[in-house]
Write a protein that holds these residues in place. Structure first.
Motif, mmCIF file in Angstrom:
data_model
loop_
_atom_site.group_PDB
_atom_site.id
_atom_site.type_symbol
_atom_site.label_atom_id
_atom_site.label_comp_id
_atom_site.label_asym_id
_atom_site.label_seq_id
_atom_site.Cartn_x
_atom_site.Cartn_y
_atom_site.Cartn_z
ATOM 1 N N UNK A 120 9.571 -7.443 5.390
ATOM 2 C CA UNK A 120 8.462 -8.343 5.677
ATOM 3 C C UNK A 120 8.616 -9.675 4.931
ATOM 4 N N UNK A 121 8.302 -10.753 5.648
ATOM 5 C CA UNK A 121 8.335 -12.086 5.054
ATOM 6 C C UNK A 121 7.150 -12.316 4.133
ATOM 7 N N UNK A 122 6.024 -11.677 4.452
ATOM 8 C CA UNK A 122 4.880 -11.792 3.541
ATOM 9 C C UNK A 122 3.999 -10.549 3.625
ATOM 10 N N UNK A 123 3.391 -10.253 2.505
ATOM 11 C CA UNK A 123 2.371 -9.213 2.386
ATOM 12 C C UNK A 123 1.050 -9.918 2.135
ATOM 13 N N UNK A 124 0.042 -9.551 2.919
ATOM 14 C CA UNK A 124 -1.288 -10.136 2.776
ATOM 15 C C UNK A 124 -2.258 -9.028 2.389
ATOM 16 N N UNK A 125 -3.054 -9.287 1.371
ATOM 17 C CA UNK A 125 -4.130 -8.375 0.996
ATOM 18 C C UNK A 125 -5.410 -9.180 0.923
ATOM 19 N N UNK A 126 -6.392 -8.788 1.735
ATOM 20 C CA UNK A 126 -7.653 -9.514 1.785
ATOM 21 C C UNK A 126 -8.605 -9.085 0.692
ATOM 22 N N UNK A 127 -9.720 -9.758 0.651
ATOM 23 C CA UNK A 127 -10.663 -9.582 -0.446
ATOM 24 C C UNK A 127 -11.420 -8.261 -0.325
ATOM 25 N N UNK A 128 -11.680 -7.632 -1.468
ATOM 26 C CA UNK A 128 -12.388 -6.357 -1.484
ATOM 27 C C UNK A 128 -11.485 -5.176 -1.236
ATOM 28 N N UNK A 129 -10.266 -5.214 -1.746
ATOM 29 C CA UNK A 129 -9.279 -4.167 -1.468
ATOM 30 C C UNK A 129 -8.841 -3.423 -2.726
ATOM 31 N N UNK A 130 -8.464 -4.145 -3.769
ATOM 32 C CA UNK A 130 -7.857 -3.501 -4.937
ATOM 33 C C UNK A 130 -8.824 -2.596 -5.682
ATOM 34 N N UNK A 131 -10.109 -2.830 -5.549
ATOM 35 C CA UNK A 131 -11.086 -2.010 -6.277
ATOM 36 C C UNK A 131 -11.130 -0.568 -5.785
ATOM 37 N N UNK A 132 -10.479 -0.276 -4.641
ATOM 38 C CA UNK A 132 -10.454 1.093 -4.117
ATOM 39 C C UNK A 132 -9.245 1.877 -4.613
ATOM 40 N N UNK A 133 -8.416 1.253 -5.442
ATOM 41 C CA UNK A 133 -7.165 1.881 -5.875
ATOM 42 C C UNK A 133 -7.238 2.252 -7.357
ATOM 43 N N UNK A 134 -6.832 3.462 -7.713
ATOM 44 C CA UNK A 134 -6.932 3.873 -9.117
ATOM 45 C C UNK A 134 -5.890 3.238 -10.033
ATOM 46 N N UNK A 135 -4.713 2.864 -9.468
ATOM 47 C CA UNK A 135 -3.644 2.322 -10.311
ATOM 48 C C UNK A 135 -3.048 1.075 -9.662
ATOM 49 N N UNK A 136 -3.168 -0.046 -10.338
ATOM 50 C CA UNK A 136 -2.620 -1.287 -9.793
ATOM 51 C C UNK A 136 -1.095 -1.241 -9.778
ATOM 52 N N UNK A 137 -0.514 -0.444 -10.655
ATOM 53 C CA UNK A 137 0.942 -0.309 -10.710
ATOM 54 C C UNK A 137 1.495 0.233 -9.392
ATOM 55 N N UNK A 138 0.832 1.199 -8.789
ATOM 56 C CA UNK A 138 1.300 1.787 -7.533
ATOM 57 C C UNK A 138 1.241 0.768 -6.396
ATOM 58 N N UNK A 139 0.203 -0.028 -6.387
ATOM 59 C CA UNK A 139 0.073 -1.077 -5.369
ATOM 60 C C UNK A 139 1.187 -2.107 -5.515
ATOM 61 N N UNK A 140 1.452 -2.549 -6.738
ATOM 62 C CA UNK A 140 2.503 -3.541 -6.964
ATOM 63 C C UNK A 140 3.867 -3.016 -6.535
ATOM 64 N N UNK A 141 4.116 -1.741 -6.776
ATOM 65 C CA UNK A 141 5.378 -1.131 -6.338
ATOM 66 C C UNK A 141 5.529 -1.201 -4.826
ATOM 67 N N UNK A 142 4.467 -0.901 -4.096
ATOM 68 C CA UNK A 142 4.506 -0.938 -2.633
ATOM 69 C C UNK A 142 4.739 -2.357 -2.137
ATOM 70 N N UNK A 143 4.040 -3.321 -2.714
ATOM 71 C CA UNK A 143 4.228 -4.728 -2.320
ATOM 72 C C UNK A 143 5.692 -5.125 -2.465
ATOM 73 N N UNK A 144 6.270 -4.809 -3.604
ATOM 74 C CA UNK A 144 7.667 -5.178 -3.851
ATOM 75 C C UNK A 144 8.604 -4.466 -2.882
ATOM 76 N N UNK A 145 8.325 -3.199 -2.575
ATOM 77 C CA UNK A 145 9.193 -2.442 -1.686
ATOM 78 C C UNK A 145 9.181 -2.996 -0.267
ATOM 79 N N UNK A 146 8.045 -3.503 0.180
ATOM 80 C CA UNK A 146 7.926 -3.967 1.561
ATOM 81 C C UNK A 146 8.486 -5.376 1.772
ATOM 82 N N UNK A 147 8.474 -6.198 0.741
ATOM 83 C CA UNK A 147 8.893 -7.593 0.892
ATOM 84 C C UNK A 147 10.416 -7.733 0.960
ATOM 85 N N UNK A 148 10.863 -8.676 1.791
ATOM 86 C CA UNK A 148 12.246 -9.116 1.731
ATOM 87 C C UNK A 148 12.467 -9.880 0.424
#
Length: 287
Positions: A120-148
């Motif tokens: 993917x050329x870009x990952x977009x996350x809209x407002x009101x999303x991260x508060x539903x996740x218990x660990x920000x580390x897991x989210x950051x890992x996914x973002x990095x894995x999906x991006x070119x």
């Protein structure tokens, strides 16, 4: 599946049709006006730049109004959400608007197992999303894995300072909730939602977490992203602090007085540094 995920998904499954029917999400306008964009994406426009021809993935896309808006700006979009009811509404909206958008059902923390890595050329996350996740580390890992390599993350999110302020105190701004990420969730009971609707929710209990701004940035840096922009805003798209806020012409809510007291949201952009891909099997997109 973890208990919090089951509870939160049940809640969002019930919200989806209420949101799709509400004026706040503007589904009828999307269908009637081919160039209509969501208020969230309109706020982002000065910072997004050209998306023409770029392949993007919208994590936690809900009913797809922001996803469709990004597609209308020229991106080739995929939306990801854990709520099948939300994805049903998103597919319906895309179909009514003649938009070619792939919607994938997945917990965002496992999205890198459902989508092709590094594509993917870009990952977009809209407002009101991260508060539903218990660990920000897991989210950051996914973002990095999906991006070119060289791909960009774009996120606007509620400010963690706002997340620490009591929603129930209308006489003063009071720090009551955690600013930093904690293992224990904030547990809420509420039969309503943030749009105008007469419907009530049966799945009333939800679990949420706050994530400090430094924690979010550190997690992204640790997974090979380079911070390119960070802007704090005095506005947010919903009435986050009842009794303290006014809605203005751009659809954003701001403090009624002394706006310098509290940041309400932030926009963060980061780029994946070259050479950060890890060898792994490339998976086929499942829509």
């Amino acid at each position: 599946m973890n208990d919090y995920l089951e509870r939160n998904r049940a809640n969002w499954d019930e919200r989806a049709p209420l949101h799709a029917a509400s004026r706040d999400y503007g589904v009828e306008r999307f269908v009637a006006e081919p160039d209509y964009l969501s208020e969230v994406v309109r706020f982002d426009l000065p910072r997004l730049g050209s998306l023409a021809g770029l392949r993007g993935v919208h994590l936690q896309c809900h009913i797809g109004t922001d996803t469709l808006s990004l597609a209308r700006l020229g991106a080739v979009m995929t939306g990801v959400d854990f709520s099948p009811a939300s994805l049903e509404e998103g597919r319906r909206l895309a179909r009514l608007c003649g938009a070619d958008i792939a919607f994938v059902e997945s917990d965002v923390q496992a999205a890198d197992t459902r989508l092709p890595a590094g594509s993917f050329d870009f990952v977009y996350t809209g407002i009101g999303a991260l508060n539903w996740l218990p660990r920000i580390e897991d989210w950051a890992r996914v973002v990095a894995a999906l991006l070119k390599p060289g791909g960009r993350l774009f996120i606007r999110e509620g400010h963690p300072m706002l997340g620490a302020v009591s929603e129930s105190r209308q006489d003063a701004l009071v720090i009551e909730q955690p600013y930093f990420e904690r293992a224990e969730p904030l547990v809420w009971e509420d039969d309503g939602t943030y749009v105008e609707t007469t419907g009530k929710l049966a799945a009333t209990r939800t679990h949420e977490w706050n994530h400090g701004l430094g924690e979010t940035i550190t997690a992204l840096l640790g997974h090979g992203l380079q911070l390119t922009a960070l802007e704090e805003h005095d506005s947010i798209p919903w009435e986050a602090l009842p009794g303290h806020m006014v809605r203005e012409a751009d659809g954003e809510w701001r403090l009624a007085r002394d706006r310098w007291r509290l940041p309400l949201s932030y926009t963060l952009q980061a780029v994946k540094r070259p050479g950060r891909d890890r060898p792994q099997e490339r998976l086929q997109l499942v829509s």
